[in-house]
Design a protein around this motif. Structure first.
Motif, PDB file in Angstrom:
ATOM      1  N   LEU A 128      -2.742   2.772   8.201  1.00 36.86           N
ATOM      2  CA  LEU A 128      -1.567   3.390   8.820  1.00 36.86           C
ATOM      3  C   LEU A 128      -1.558   3.261  10.340  1.00 36.86           C
ATOM      4  CD1 LEU A 128      -1.269   6.696   6.741  1.00 36.86           C
ATOM      5  CD2 LEU A 128      -0.002   4.558   6.433  1.00 36.86           C
ATOM      6  N   ASP A 129      -2.526   2.599  10.927  1.00 31.87           N
ATOM      7  CA  ASP A 129      -2.588   2.489  12.388  1.00 31.87           C
ATOM      8  C   ASP A 129      -1.299   1.894  12.954  1.00 31.87           C
ATOM      9  OD1 ASP A 129      -5.110   3.447  12.165  1.00 31.87           O
ATOM     10  OD2 ASP A 129      -6.142   1.665  12.931  1.00 31.87           O
ATOM     11  N   GLY A 130      -0.686   2.632  13.876  1.00 29.57           N
ATOM     12  CA  GLY A 130       0.525   2.160  14.538  1.00 29.57           C
ATOM     13  C   GLY A 130       1.792   2.275  13.724  1.00 29.57           C
ATOM     14  N   LEU A 131       1.700   2.848  12.526  1.00 26.41           N
ATOM     15  CA  LEU A 131       2.852   2.937  11.637  1.00 26.41           C
ATOM     16  C   LEU A 131       3.333   4.375  11.486  1.00 26.41           C
ATOM     17  CD1 LEU A 131       1.715   0.557   8.749  1.00 26.41           C
ATOM     18  CD2 LEU A 131       3.204   0.016  10.690  1.00 26.41           C
ATOM     19  N   ARG A 132       4.600   4.520  11.074  1.00 24.62           N
ATOM     20  CA  ARG A 132       5.108   5.836  10.687  1.00 24.62           C
ATOM     21  C   ARG A 132       4.538   6.192   9.332  1.00 24.62           C
ATOM     22  NH1 ARG A 132      10.339   5.949   9.337  1.00 24.62           N
ATOM     23  NH2 ARG A 132      10.481   8.218   9.485  1.00 24.62           N
ATOM     24  N   LEU A 169      11.016  12.870   3.500  1.00 22.57           N
ATOM     25  CA  LEU A 169      10.473  12.820   2.147  1.00 22.57           C
ATOM     26  C   LEU A 169       9.509  11.662   1.970  1.00 22.57           C
ATOM     27  CD1 LEU A 169      13.689  13.547   0.048  1.00 22.57           C
ATOM     28  CD2 LEU A 169      11.877  15.143   0.681  1.00 22.57           C
ATOM     29  N   TYR A 170       9.854  10.516   2.523  1.00 25.99           N
ATOM     30  CA  TYR A 170       8.951   9.374   2.465  1.00 25.99           C
ATOM     31  C   TYR A 170       9.303   8.385   3.566  1.00 25.99           C
ATOM     32  CZ  TYR A 170      12.783   7.279  -0.336  1.00 25.99           C
ATOM     33  OH  TYR A 170      13.988   6.832  -0.785  1.00 25.99           O
ATOM     34  N   VAL A 171       8.362   7.487   3.836  1.00 23.92           N
ATOM     35  CA  VAL A 171       8.513   6.482   4.877  1.00 23.92           C
ATOM     36  C   VAL A 171       8.248   5.114   4.260  1.00 23.92           C
ATOM     37  CG1 VAL A 171       7.539   5.571   7.019  1.00 23.92           C
ATOM     38  CG2 VAL A 171       7.864   8.030   6.758  1.00 23.92           C
ATOM     39  N   ASP A 172       9.110   4.158   4.569  1.00 26.54           N
ATOM     40  CA  ASP A 172       8.961   2.792   4.074  1.00 26.54           C
ATOM     41  C   ASP A 172       8.807   1.860   5.271  1.00 26.54           C
ATOM     42  OD1 ASP A 172       9.168   0.244   3.029  1.00 26.54           O
ATOM     43  OD2 ASP A 172      10.901   0.676   1.769  1.00 26.54           O
ATOM     44  N   ASN A 173       7.589   1.348   5.473  1.00 24.04           N
ATOM     45  CA  ASN A 173       7.326   0.393   6.538  1.00 24.04           C
ATOM     46  C   ASN A 173       7.381  -1.045   6.043  1.00 24.04           C
ATOM     47  OD1 ASN A 173       6.465   2.194   8.903  1.00 24.04           O
ATOM     48  ND2 ASN A 173       5.079   2.903   7.300  1.00 24.04           N
ATOM     49  N   GLY A 174       7.881  -1.244   4.848  1.00 26.44           N
ATOM     50  CA  GLY A 174       7.921  -2.580   4.276  1.00 26.44           C
ATOM     51  C   GLY A 174       6.812  -2.793   3.276  1.00 26.44           C
ATOM     52  N   THR A 175       5.581  -2.974   3.772  1.00 22.60           N
ATOM     53  CA  THR A 175       4.439  -3.164   2.874  1.00 22.60           C
ATOM     54  C   THR A 175       3.510  -1.960   2.854  1.00 22.60           C
ATOM     55  OG1 THR A 175       3.178  -4.274   4.624  1.00 22.60           O
ATOM     56  CG2 THR A 175       4.476  -5.665   3.148  1.00 22.60           C
ATOM     57  N   MET A 181       0.838  -1.194   0.000  1.00 21.74           N
ATOM     58  CA  MET A 181       0.000   0.000   0.000  1.00 21.74           C
ATOM     59  C   MET A 181       0.874   1.247   0.000  1.00 21.74           C
ATOM     60  SD  MET A 181      -2.837  -1.656   0.026  1.00 21.74           S
ATOM     61  CE  MET A 181      -3.996  -0.285   0.138  1.00 21.74           C
ATOM     62  N   VAL A 182       0.589   2.167  -0.918  1.00 21.18           N
ATOM     63  CA  VAL A 182       1.418   3.353  -1.104  1.00 21.18           C
ATOM     64  C   VAL A 182       0.535   4.591  -1.187  1.00 21.18           C
ATOM     65  CG1 VAL A 182       3.121   4.484  -2.575  1.00 21.18           C
ATOM     66  CG2 VAL A 182       3.108   1.984  -2.393  1.00 21.18           C
ATOM     67  N   SER A 183       0.828   5.585  -0.379  1.00 20.79           N
ATOM     68  CA  SER A 183       0.140   6.880  -0.506  1.00 20.79           C
ATOM     69  C   SER A 183       1.114   7.922  -0.995  1.00 20.79           C
ATOM     70  CB  SER A 183      -0.475   7.322   0.830  1.00 20.79           C
ATOM     71  OG  SER A 183       0.529   7.622   1.782  1.00 20.79           O
ATOM     72  N   LEU A 228       9.606   8.499  -3.943  1.00 15.09           N
ATOM     73  CA  LEU A 228       9.086   7.239  -3.428  1.00 15.09           C
ATOM     74  C   LEU A 228       8.835   6.249  -4.557  1.00 15.09           C
ATOM     75  CD1 LEU A 228       8.104   5.383  -1.265  1.00 15.09           C
ATOM     76  CD2 LEU A 228       5.925   6.600  -1.212  1.00 15.09           C
ATOM     77  N   CYS A 229       8.317   6.711  -5.687  1.00 17.51           N
ATOM     78  CA  CYS A 229       8.105   5.808  -6.821  1.00 17.51           C
ATOM     79  C   CYS A 229       9.429   5.213  -7.297  1.00 17.51           C
ATOM     80  CB  CYS A 229       7.409   6.544  -7.962  1.00 17.51           C
ATOM     81  SG  CYS A 229       5.670   6.952  -7.623  1.00 17.51           S
ATOM     82  N   LEU A 230      10.467   6.024  -7.359  1.00 14.26           N
ATOM     83  CA  LEU A 230      11.781   5.509  -7.742  1.00 14.26           C
ATOM     84  C   LEU A 230      12.327   4.550  -6.686  1.00 14.26           C
ATOM     85  CD1 LEU A 230      13.441   8.757  -9.163  1.00 14.26           C
ATOM     86  CD2 LEU A 230      12.662   6.774 -10.465  1.00 14.26           C
ATOM     87  N   HIS A 231      12.038   4.830  -5.426  1.00 10.24           N
ATOM     88  CA  HIS A 231      12.444   3.935  -4.344  1.00 10.24           C
ATOM     89  C   HIS A 231      11.798   2.559  -4.516  1.00 10.24           C
ATOM     90  CE1 HIS A 231      13.323   2.500  -0.288  1.00 10.24           C
ATOM     91  NE2 HIS A 231      12.032   2.297  -0.090  1.00 10.24           N
ATOM     92  N   LEU A 232      10.531   2.529  -4.915  1.00  8.77           N
ATOM     93  CA  LEU A 232       9.843   1.260  -5.143  1.00  8.77           C
ATOM     94  C   LEU A 232      10.499   0.479  -6.285  1.00  8.77           C
ATOM     95  CD1 LEU A 232       6.150   2.453  -4.790  1.00  8.77           C
ATOM     96  CD2 LEU A 232       7.362   0.925  -3.230  1.00  8.77           C
ATOM     97  N   ILE A 233      10.839   1.181  -7.356  1.00  9.31           N
ATOM     98  CA  ILE A 233      11.504   0.521  -8.481  1.00  9.31           C
ATOM     99  C   ILE A 233      12.868   0.003  -8.044  1.00  9.31           C
ATOM    100  CG2 ILE A 233      12.532   0.894 -10.763  1.00  9.31           C
ATOM    101  CD1 ILE A 233      10.245   2.830 -11.339  1.00  9.31           C
TER     102      ILE A 233
END
Length: 317
Positions: free
Chosen positions: A114-118, A143-149, A98-100, A162-167
């Motif tokens: 996002l409950d309990g997440l950064r 700039l962005y936060v990556d909680n894994g999923t 899930m990505v916002s 963030l999109c480039l981070h995903l790639i």
């Protein structure tokens, strides 16, 4: 082929939706095989900014996606459409990443994702996100936060980051850098970098500091002081500070520090110079001073910044 489903409903903004399509829908010269399958998913034709968008599929397809991207919403105070909330929750339960992007965080927060997440969002809306969803650990400075999923970005340019981070996570740095080159954007900015407005240099020749900025930028390796800048500008230190605040929104010393960090970033990216040499060329004096200021401003030490930028293998995590 991994499916990237981009949610689209009335009231979303077109920039982040369009950039998600641009980033994920175009294979960078066959470097990655397979590439992504991209679908815009919505309840029917929707108004996105000033444009009318015809989705490829319904919102129910979010639950069959590998990655779900929720672009920014125009009105963060408006209720999230129930059908979008249901679709986002179903996708999350099904195990989608899930990505916002930007204020899309308000949708994920409303859905409980996002409950309990950064998480983060555009700096102008971090206080509202914190107040409305206290169960979300909002970080206003990144700039962005990556909680894994579950991932979230700040606005506009940070959404591209963030999109480039995903790639980079999916296909490695070489492919991510190829996409960045096609988009003509920096290949990597770490998520921990601060959300800050790039310090401007006034373009108007008649501005009182118009000649001072290039003069200072050409001398960043020297121990410049506020008095040096004031003398070059032929004004008092107090007057200089006033003009600096008006032109850049910051002080002369903070502006100098920002420019030196940017110079260090360029040298770390483009040269094999030692950290000591980079520190000297950027006007930081010693490697210890550079590491302290660089880590505080960028969020990672210079050594890690260089390794990330130069990495050519698949990204880890």
């Amino acid at each position: 082929m991994a499916l990237v489903a981009i949610a689209a409903t009335d009231g979303m903004l077109h920039f982040e939706l369009a950039l998600a399509c641009e980033v994920f829908a175009h294979d960078p010269s066959g470097l990655a095989d397979p590439w992504y399958d991209v679908a815009i998913c919505g309840p029917g034709p929707v108004r996105v900014g000033r444009f009318l968008v015809a989705p490829d599929d319904g919102l129910d397809r979010l639950a069959r996606a590998d990655t779900v991207i929720v672009p920014s919403v125009e009105d963060v105070d408006a209720d999230v459409p129930p059908d979008l909330l249901d679709a986002v929750r179903a996708a999350h339960r099904a195990g989608a990443r899930m990505v916002s992007l930007c204020t899309g965080a308000f949708v994920l927060a409303a859905a409980g994702v996002l409950d309990g997440l950064r998480a983060t969002t555009h700096w102008a809306h971090t206080e509202a996100l914190t107040a409305r969803y206290p169960q979300v650990r909002v970080d206003p400075d990144v700039l962005y936060v990556d909680n894994g999923t579950v991932l979230a970005s700040a606005g506009k340019a940070a959404a591209i980051d963030l999109c480039l981070h995903l790639i980079r996570r999916d296909h490695g740095s070489t492919v991510a850098n190829a996409v960045a080159r096609r988009l003509v954007v920096p290949p990597h900015r770490a998520g921990g970098q601060a959300q800050y407005v790039t310090t401007p240099v006034p373009a108007r020749d008649e501005h009182p500091l118009a000649t001072l900025f290039p003069w200072a930028l050409a001398r960043l390796d020297r121990p410049l002081t506020v008095e040096d800048l004031a003398r070059q500008a032929n004004m008092s230190s107090r007057n200089l500070a006033r003009h600096f605040r008006s032109a850049t929104g910051t002080t002369p010393l903070l502006w100098l520090s920002t420019q030196r960090i940017r110079r260090a970033q360029e040298l770390l990216e483009q040269t094999d110079d030692s950290i000591d040499a980079v520190a000297e060329a950027a006007g930081m004096g010693t490697a210890a001073t550079l590491r302290r200021h660089f880590h505080r401003t960028v969020g990672v030490p210079p050594d890690a910044y260089r390794r990330t930028f130069r990495a050519t293998g698949p990204a880890v995590g």
